[in-house]
Design an enzyme around this catalytic site. Structure first.
Site, short mmCIF file in Angstrom:
data_model
loop_
_atom_site.label_atom_id
_atom_site.label_comp_id
_atom_site.label_asym_id
_atom_site.label_seq_id
_atom_site.Cartn_x
_atom_site.Cartn_y
_atom_site.Cartn_z
N ASP A 108 -9.90 70.38 30.80
CA ASP A 108 -8.45 70.56 30.84
C ASP A 108 -7.83 69.99 29.56
O ASP A 108 -7.62 68.79 29.45
CB ASP A 108 -7.88 69.85 32.08
N LYS B 120 -2.41 68.27 25.93
CA LYS B 120 -2.43 66.84 26.19
C LYS B 120 -2.59 66.05 24.90
O LYS B 120 -3.15 66.58 23.93
CB LYS B 120 -3.64 66.50 27.08
N GLU C 140 -2.21 73.22 35.79
CA GLU C 140 -3.07 74.39 36.01
C GLU C 140 -3.85 74.32 37.31
O GLU C 140 -4.21 75.35 37.87
CB GLU C 140 -4.04 74.56 34.83
N ARG D 217 -3.07 73.42 40.38
CA ARG D 217 -2.40 74.02 41.54
C ARG D 217 -2.41 75.53 41.46
O ARG D 217 -2.40 76.20 42.49
CB ARG D 217 -0.97 73.45 41.64
N1 BES Z 1 -6.15 67.23 35.47
C1 BES Z 1 -4.82 66.77 35.35
C2 BES Z 1 -4.54 65.55 36.23
C3 BES Z 1 -5.27 64.28 35.90
C4 BES Z 1 -4.64 63.30 35.16
C5 BES Z 1 -6.53 64.03 36.39
C6 BES Z 1 -5.29 62.11 34.89
C7 BES Z 1 -7.19 62.87 36.11
C8 BES Z 1 -6.57 61.89 35.37
C9 BES Z 1 -3.84 67.87 35.75
O1 BES Z 1 -4.24 69.16 35.49
C10 BES Z 1 -2.59 67.65 34.98
O2 BES Z 1 -2.63 67.75 33.79
N2 BES Z 1 -1.49 67.36 35.68
C11 BES Z 1 -0.25 67.14 35.06
C12 BES Z 1 0.84 67.84 35.85
C13 BES Z 1 2.19 67.86 35.21
C14 BES Z 1 2.14 68.71 33.96
C15 BES Z 1 3.20 68.40 36.18
C16 BES Z 1 0.00 65.64 35.00
O3 BES Z 1 -0.41 64.94 35.93
O4 BES Z 1 0.53 65.17 34.03
ZN ZN Z 2 -6.24 69.48 35.39
MN MN Z 3 -3.71 69.79 33.53
#
Ligand code: BES
Ligand code: ZN
Ligand code: MN
Length: 496
Positions: free
Chosen positions: A269, A276, A348, A350
């Site tokens: 991701d 990120k 992504e 969800r």
């Molecule tokens: N895979 C990440 C969530 C994650 C964060 C897992 C830290 C493990 C450790 C997920 O896909 C994500 O990026 N979520 C975003 C959602 C936001 C953009 C609404 C997040 O948590 O920042």
């Molecule tokens: Zn993710």
């Molecule tokens: Mn993500």
């Protein structure tokens, strides 16, 4: 995967091993330890009175066995903490801490005495799980010597228990923990080694080996099914997506219930166009931990003959910012017909789970559980020691929560009030995929709820629990194998 043999014994004295371990509570006295003090030539008494050993959790005291007819070379006392707070979870960790310590000392033939558990059988299972989890080695790409020596043999000493019952518990613990270790190995794989296609091949091999039904849908089949949410996430990647479908079909089960498990399988991701920051992005190779948990739990169900039908679904893809990637503001149409405005391409998980949950219903699931490293917000809310638990109705969510607790995968309930749906309203589509910062774990779950089709549905957010940032006495750094035991045990429970 693991080669060590495992067996049972009735008494600690008669076990032939490099080291035999006795868990010791803070309240214990040297005399409580079944002749061990004498066999150590009084070393235990000396360690107690000098407070070299106090019984605090995961303390280890090693001494030679010099007399009294004990066959093992050495004795280990392993701190088990306060007796009144010691539960199976503690026992599992105590056994794991001992297993890790023995390996570091290159003691390969280890024995562990079950003590203090309400039932010897459940204590034996927890001990087996701990010792097996301790066998996990995450350094498969190191070309030098592995750290420590892998266990050669494990002996569970279960005094005064019915042999057949203990054998059963040990076998169960062994299978469950081996499946956790398999999940950990998959999560630790870097994304260049474990692409969506390789992940699907590994899942197929795991499934076929234990007699699960296996179906891998490629990008053409995924498109035919109309899974625009999964395809929308996959667009930015040079690697094609896969949909992994595993089926556990026991002989002559009732038509219902059918447990539908859906696991997030993002093999890496980056965040996509909503990219990120570089710091810590390497960790996003484990964004398929939910998918690995589903696959490995189904392996356990097949080996242990779970009595109900189970369907496992893992949408697998990378989330990459390629030239054809989905861009913020784009609208995707899912297989259920719902439209989603992608306001943040980093939300992504969800999206792919939306199509996965829909497909579980198509295949006849009556009860849904999804597992996902879904939100950073869940890590903020609950930290590293409890997964977020969401869903409806309460009876189903509570059932999943009870099984999680009993399995040693802690999960804590979070709310899903209708008011939160406000944050998911789009001007131009049915939903946006990101509800912004407030209640980020909850709005992610609210999004998934839209795809649960009125079935009982539970969601485990394992973003904080899937990965250990530091080594603990009882756990190596890296993937934890969270949710494998919970999902497996669910298939042995009576679904409400
Ligand atoms: N895979 C990440 C969530 C994650 C964060 C897992 C830290 C493990 C450790 C997920 O896909 C994500 O990026 N979520 C975003 C959602 C936001 C953009 C609404 C997040 O948590 O920042
Ligand atoms: Zn993710
Ligand atoms: Mn993500």
């Amino acid at each position: 995967m693991t080669n060590a043999s495992i067996e049972t014994a009735q008494t600690a004295e008669t076990v032939d091993a490099d080291v035999v371990a006795i868990p010791v509570f803070e309240q214990d006295q040297p005399g409580d330890l079944a002749g061990a003090d004498a066999a150590s030539g009084g070393e235990i008494s000396r360690a107690f009175s000098s407070r070299e050993f106090t019984g605090k959790p995961y303390e280890i005291f090693l001494t030679k066995l010099v007399s009294g007819g004990w066959r093992a070379r050495r004795l280990a006392l392993v701190g088990a903490g306060a007796r009144d707070t010691a539960d199976l979870d503690r026992m599992r960790r105590v056994a794991a801490a001992f297993g890790i310590a023995a390996r570091k000392r290159r003691l390969g033939r280890v024995a562990f005495v079950v003590r203090g558990a309400q039932s010897v059988a459940s204590g034996a299972q927890a001990a087996t799980e701990g010792l097996t989890l301790a066998e996990f080695y995450g350094g498969r790409y190191k070309t030098g010597e592995p750290d420590g020596q892998p266990a050669i043999s494990l002996t569970i000493v279960a005094p005064g228990a019915a042999a057949a019952e203990v054998e059963q518990s040990i076998r169960r613990g062994r299978v469950l923990a081996e499946c956790c270790n398999l999940s950990r190995a998959l999560c630790n794989e870097p994304s260049n080694m474990l692409t969506p296609r390789v992940f699907a091949e590994r899942a197929a091999a795991i499934g076929k080996e234990v007699g699960l039904g296996v179906e891998i849908l490629d990008e053409t089949r995924i498109a035919e099914l109309g899974m625009g949410l999964l395809l929308g996430v996959a667009r930015g990647s040079a690697e094609p997506p896969r949909l992994i479908v595993l089926r556990h079909e026991p002989k002559g089960p009732p038509a219902s219930p059918v447990l539908g498990l859906v696991g997030k399988g993002i093999t890496f991701d980056t965040g996509g166009i909503s990219i990120k920051p570089a710091d810590g992005m390497d960790r996003m190779k484990d964004d398929m931990a939910g998918g690995a948990a589903v696959i490995c739990a189904m392996r356990a169900m097949a080996i242990l003959n779970a009595p109900i039908r189970v369907i496992g679904i893992v949408p697998a893809t990378e989330n990459m910012p390629g030239g054809r990637a989905t861009k913020p503001g784009d609208v995707l149409v899912g297989a259920s017909g719902k439209t989603v405005e992608v306001t943040n391409t980093d939300a992504e998980g969800r999206l792919i789970l939306g199509d996965g949950l829909w497909y579980a219903q198509q295949l006849g699931a009556t009860h849904l559980v999804d597992v996902a490293t879904l939100t950073g917000a869940c890590v903020v809310a609950l930290g590293k020691y409890a997964s977020g638990l969401f869903g409806k109705p309460d009876a189903w969510v509570q059932h999943v929560g009870r099984i999680a607790t009993a399995s040693g995968d802690r999960a804590w309930p979070m709310p899903l009030h209708d008011d939160y749906a406000e944050q998911l309203k789009s001007e131009i589509a049915d939903l946006v995929n990101s509800g912004g910062r407030p209640a980020g774990a909850i709005t992610a779950a609210m999004f998934l709820k839209e795809f649960s089709g009125g079935l009982p549905w539970a969601h485990l957010d394992i973003a904080g629990t899937a990965w250990a940032d530091d080594a603990k006495p009882w756990q190596a750094k890296g993937a934890t194998g969270v949710a494998v035991r919970t999902l497996a045990e669910l298939a042995f429970s009576t679904l409400p």
